[in-house]
Design a protein around this motif. Structure first.
Motif, PDB file in Angstrom:
ATOM      1  N   ASP A  29       0.830  -1.206   0.000  1.00 19.72           N
ATOM      2  CA  ASP A  29       0.000   0.000   0.000  1.00 19.72           C
ATOM      3  C   ASP A  29       0.868   1.261   0.000  1.00 19.72           C
ATOM      4  N   ILE A  30       1.245   1.662  -1.205  1.00 17.05           N
ATOM      5  CA  ILE A  30       2.033   2.879  -1.388  1.00 17.05           C
ATOM      6  C   ILE A  30       1.103   4.091  -1.411  1.00 17.05           C
ATOM      7  N   PHE A  36       6.999   1.916   4.381  1.00 16.19           N
ATOM      8  CA  PHE A  36       8.172   2.783   4.512  1.00 16.19           C
ATOM      9  C   PHE A  36       9.445   1.988   4.296  1.00 16.19           C
ATOM     10  N   ILE A  37      10.394   2.611   3.621  1.00 14.82           N
ATOM     11  CA  ILE A  37      11.754   2.085   3.509  1.00 14.82           C
ATOM     12  C   ILE A  37      12.656   3.190   4.020  1.00 14.82           C
ATOM     13  N   GLN A  38      13.194   2.988   5.213  1.00 17.29           N
ATOM     14  CA  GLN A  38      13.963   4.033   5.880  1.00 17.29           C
ATOM     15  C   GLN A  38      15.387   3.557   6.162  1.00 17.29           C
ATOM     16  N   THR A  54      10.891   7.580  -0.773  1.00 21.17           N
ATOM     17  CA  THR A  54       9.463   7.880  -0.738  1.00 21.17           C
ATOM     18  C   THR A  54       8.680   7.262  -1.887  1.00 21.17           C
ATOM     19  N   GLU A  55       9.366   6.776  -2.921  1.00 20.58           N
ATOM     20  CA  GLU A  55       8.669   6.178  -4.061  1.00 20.58           C
ATOM     21  C   GLU A  55       9.197   4.770  -4.321  1.00 20.58           C
ATOM     22  N   PHE A  56       8.318   3.811  -4.167  1.00 19.11           N
ATOM     23  CA  PHE A  56       8.643   2.413  -4.447  1.00 19.11           C
ATOM     24  C   PHE A  56       7.347   1.665  -4.669  1.00 19.11           C
ATOM     25  N   SER A 186       8.818  -1.123   6.833  1.00 20.04           N
ATOM     26  CA  SER A 186       7.478  -1.330   7.373  1.00 20.04           C
ATOM     27  C   SER A 186       6.564  -1.484   6.166  1.00 20.04           C
ATOM     28  N   ILE A 187       6.043  -2.678   5.981  1.00 16.99           N
ATOM     29  CA  ILE A 187       5.316  -3.020   4.752  1.00 16.99           C
ATOM     30  C   ILE A 187       3.900  -3.477   5.094  1.00 16.99           C
ATOM     31  N   GLU A 188       2.917  -2.777   4.534  1.00 17.46           N
ATOM     32  CA  GLU A 188       1.519  -3.177   4.685  1.00 17.46           C
ATOM     33  C   GLU A 188       0.965  -3.465   3.298  1.00 17.46           C
ATOM     34  N   GLY A 189       0.413  -4.655   3.137  1.00 16.79           N
ATOM     35  CA  GLY A 189      -0.116  -5.052   1.836  1.00 16.79           C
ATOM     36  C   GLY A 189      -1.614  -5.205   1.851  1.00 16.79           C
ATOM     37  N   ILE A 190      -2.236  -4.942   0.699  1.00 13.72           N
ATOM     38  CA  ILE A 190      -3.676  -5.113   0.514  1.00 13.72           C
ATOM     39  C   ILE A 190      -3.886  -6.404  -0.293  1.00 13.72           C
TER      40      ILE A 190
END
Length: 192
Positions: A29-30, A36-38, A54-56, A186-190
Motif C-alpha cells: 500500500d504505497i 516505509f523504507i527508511q 518515498t517512491e517504491f 514497514s510493509i503493509e499489503g492489501i
C-alpha cells in the motif's frame, strides 16, 4: 449414482481445502502511505542521519499454513531519497553515492523465507543497488493481519537489515563509523 455424488462432494470439499491453504497475494500500500523504507547511518560517530525512499512499489505472497513459501518483490526509485536536507540529498543522488542517473532503480527479489514459528523469520533475497546484486538476509516480524475499514484485507510486516555500502560499489569515505547502514522496512499489503 450415490458413489458419483459422494465423489463429486469429496472433490469439491478437497478443492475448497486446497484453495484455503493457497498463498494470498498482496500489493504493498504505497498510495495510502502505509509502507516505509527508511535508513539510518552514523554521522561522523556523533549522531545519526535518517532518511527514506518515498517512491517504491511491490508485492508479496503469503500462506499462513506454509509461511516458508512467502515471496516478496520491491522496486525502489532511487531519486526519491529524502534525508530532509535538499543539498545533502543532491549529493546522495550524485555519482558519489546512488548515481541515480545511471541507476534509477534498486530492487529486491526474495529467494527464500525461513520462519521461526513465532511470527518472525529470516527473509533472504537479492538486493540490486548501483547495478550490483548481493544476497541479503532481513529479520522479519509479522505485525498483524485482518479486515480494514474499506472492505479489504491487509497484512503487515516489519524488517531490519544492516547493509555494507562498499559491497554495492559505494566508495565515498564517510569514516569508519559510517561503514554500515541500518535499513528499516514497514510493509503493509492489501490482499488482491
Amino acid at each position: 449414482m450415490k458413489k458419483l455424488l459422494l465423489a463429486s462432494l469429496l472433490s469439491t470439499a478437497l478443492m475448497g481445502v486446497s484453495a484455503n491453504s493457497q498463498a494470498e497475494d498482496y500489493v504493498i500500500d504505497i498510495d495510502g502511505q502505509h509502507a516505509f523504507i527508511q535508513f539510518k547511518v552514523s554521522h561522523l560517530g556523533y549522531s545519526y542521519l535518517l532518511g527514506e525512499f518515498t517512491e517504491f512499489e511491490g508485492s508479496f505472497s503469503f500462506d499462513e499454513s506454509n509461511p516458508s513459501a512467502a515471496s516478496v518483490e520491491v522496486t525502489i526509485d532511487t531519486a526519491s531519497l529524502d534525508s530532509n536536507h535538499a543539498e545533502r540529498d543532491k549529493h546522495l543522488r550524485s555519482d558519489d553515492f546512488f548515481a541515480v542517473e545511471d541507476y534509477p532503480q534498486a530492487s529486491f527479489v526474495s529467494t527464500s523465507y525461513a520462519p521461526n514459528g513465532d511470527g518472525s523469520g529470516i527473509l533472504t533475497g537479492d538486493l540490486t543497488l548501483r547495478g550490483v546484486t548481493q544476497s541479503i538476509a532481513i529479520d522479519v516480524t509479522e505485525v498483524g493481519a485482518g479486515a480494514d475499514p474499506w472492505g479489504g484485507f491487509r497484512r503487515g510486516f516489519e524488517g531490519m537489515v544492516t547493509l555494507t555500502p562498499a559491497e554495492f560499489g559505494f566508495d565515498y569515505d564517510l569514516g569508519p563509523a559510517a561503514e554500515t547502514v541500518d535499513m528499516y522496512l514497514s510493509i503493509e499489503g492489501i490482499r488482491q
